[in-house]
Design an enzyme around this catalytic site. Structure first.
Site, PDB file in Angstrom:
ATOM      1  N   SER A 232      36.318 -17.801 -22.880  1.00 54.84           N
ATOM      2  CA  SER A 232      35.819 -17.434 -21.565  1.00 54.84           C
ATOM      3  C   SER A 232      34.465 -18.091 -21.376  1.00 54.84           C
ATOM      4  O   SER A 232      34.302 -19.172 -21.744  1.00 54.84           O
ATOM      5  CB  SER A 232      36.021 -16.313 -20.908  1.00 54.84           C
ATOM      6  OG  SER A 232      36.054 -16.259 -19.683  1.00 54.84           O
TER       7      SER A 232
ATOM      8  N   ASP B 296      46.365 -18.640 -15.875  1.00 50.02           N
ATOM      9  CA  ASP B 296      44.819 -18.625 -15.660  1.00 50.02           C
ATOM     10  C   ASP B 296      44.439 -19.495 -14.821  1.00 50.02           C
ATOM     11  O   ASP B 296      44.824 -20.649 -14.687  1.00 50.02           O
ATOM     12  CB  ASP B 296      44.401 -18.943 -17.219  1.00 50.02           C
ATOM     13  CG  ASP B 296      42.864 -18.631 -17.437  1.00 50.02           C
ATOM     14  OD1 ASP B 296      42.305 -18.129 -16.137  1.00 50.02           O
ATOM     15  OD2 ASP B 296      42.228 -18.951 -18.291  1.00 50.02           O
TER      16      ASP B 296
END
Length: 323
Positions: free
Chosen positions: A167, A266
């Protein structure tokens, strides 16, 4: 008096809240856990070390159990945790469990960097701390006695130095790799490879299935402005948008191999795929690989490492780091 002390001056919901007295209340994030010198669950030892006191940079090291009959130097992974540059920690439960599993599976010596967080330390602090941590690790290759972390000197293979993150940490890994393509690392160390797990990239122009309307109110947009309020480019900052105006060519990436991981559900998936394709088309001389897991959401393997898909992800990362 008491009410003014608790007056909220800014917030980034659902992540954190900043009060008038300067207190930062982090609303999400896993609790901190201590290191373990011999974790029986995965035969990995961990310990905390100080990299720098000014600025304040530390790390947690992970060392898998090594057979005395089969002694060998281990690949070194310098790891940057996720959390939007503003929550989580190298010492938090989720990251400790994740790095313990990864060190055990891949048989690597991992250095999980505790960079300073926004909003107390807005970007580019996290990038500078992460670069300083990588340089500190590389400085051990010189064996000049100036630094002496025994795990690195005794067990680290400086011909196989990797960087990686998930991330926001994957965003850091990308930017560190770009910097390593321009600046020299201590000891002339070359980064063997970088992995980007569900990288946090964003920008003003929607890509693929990203939302078209209200992009300024999207958490990915609000988060960047919160953690980097002084960026002159906003969400098209080259650090966040590697394809935006003014972004340097990706052919400058300073590593030999690159693994980009995405997940089907995602919201950052399409931008991760675009990044993979952009690297392939940039003229970069290294090897780049895309690994996608269908039907999963952002960082699923960190939150629940026991699922079959998570185990598949760990196998992929271990294969990349030990190749």
């Amino acid at each position: 008096m008491g009410s003014s002390k608790r007056e909220v001056v800014s917030e980034l919901l659902p992540l954190l809240r900043v009060y008038k007295d300067g207190t930062v209340e982090r609303l999400l994030g896993s609790p901190r856990v201590p290191p373990s010198l011999d974790d029986p669950q995965n035969n990995v030892s961990s310990k905390d070390i100080t990299i720098s006191k000014d600025p304040n940079i530390s790390a947690r090291l992970y060392l898998p159990k090594i057979s005395h009959h089969h002694y060998q130097k281990l690949p070194i992974l310098v790891y940057f945790h996720g959390g939007g540059f503003c929550i989580e920690s190298a010492f938090s439960f989720l990251d400790h469990r994740y790095l313990s599993i990864l060190a055990s599976e891949a048989k690597i010596l991992a250095v999980s960097v505790e960079y300073r967080l926004a909003p107390e330390h807005p970007l580019p602090t996290a990038y500078e701390d992460s670069w300083a941590a990588l340089q500190w690790v590389c400085s051990h290759s010189a064996k000049d006695g100036v630094v002496c972390e025994p795990w690195l000197i005794d067990h680290g293979d400086f011909d196989r130095v990797f960087i990686g993150g998930d991330s926001a940490g994957a965003n850091i890994a990308h930017n560190i790799a770009m910097r390593a393509g321009i600046e020299t690392l201590h000891g002339g160390i070359k980064i063997e490879g970088a992995f980007l797990g569900h990288p946090y990239f964003w920008g003003s122009d929607p890509i693929g299935s990203e939302p078209v309307t209200d992009r300024e109110e999207n958490l990915d947009s609000r988060m960047w402005k919160f953690v980097y309020p002084n960026s002159e480019w906003g969400i098209d900052d080259p650090m966040l948008n590697p394809f935006g105006p003014g972004a340097p060519s990706l052919d400058r990436l300073g590593c030999g191999r690159l693994l980009v991981c995405v997940a089907g559900k995602d919201s950052l998936r399409d931008r991760g795929v675009l990044y993979y394709n952009a690297v392939r088309e940039s003229g970069w001389k290294g090897e780049v690989e895309l690994f996608e897991v269908e039907g999963e959401d952002h960082a699923f393997y960190i939150y629940d490492p026991e699922t079959e898909n998570a185990k598949m992800m760990f196998k992929c990362l271990a294969s990349f780091l030990s190749a």
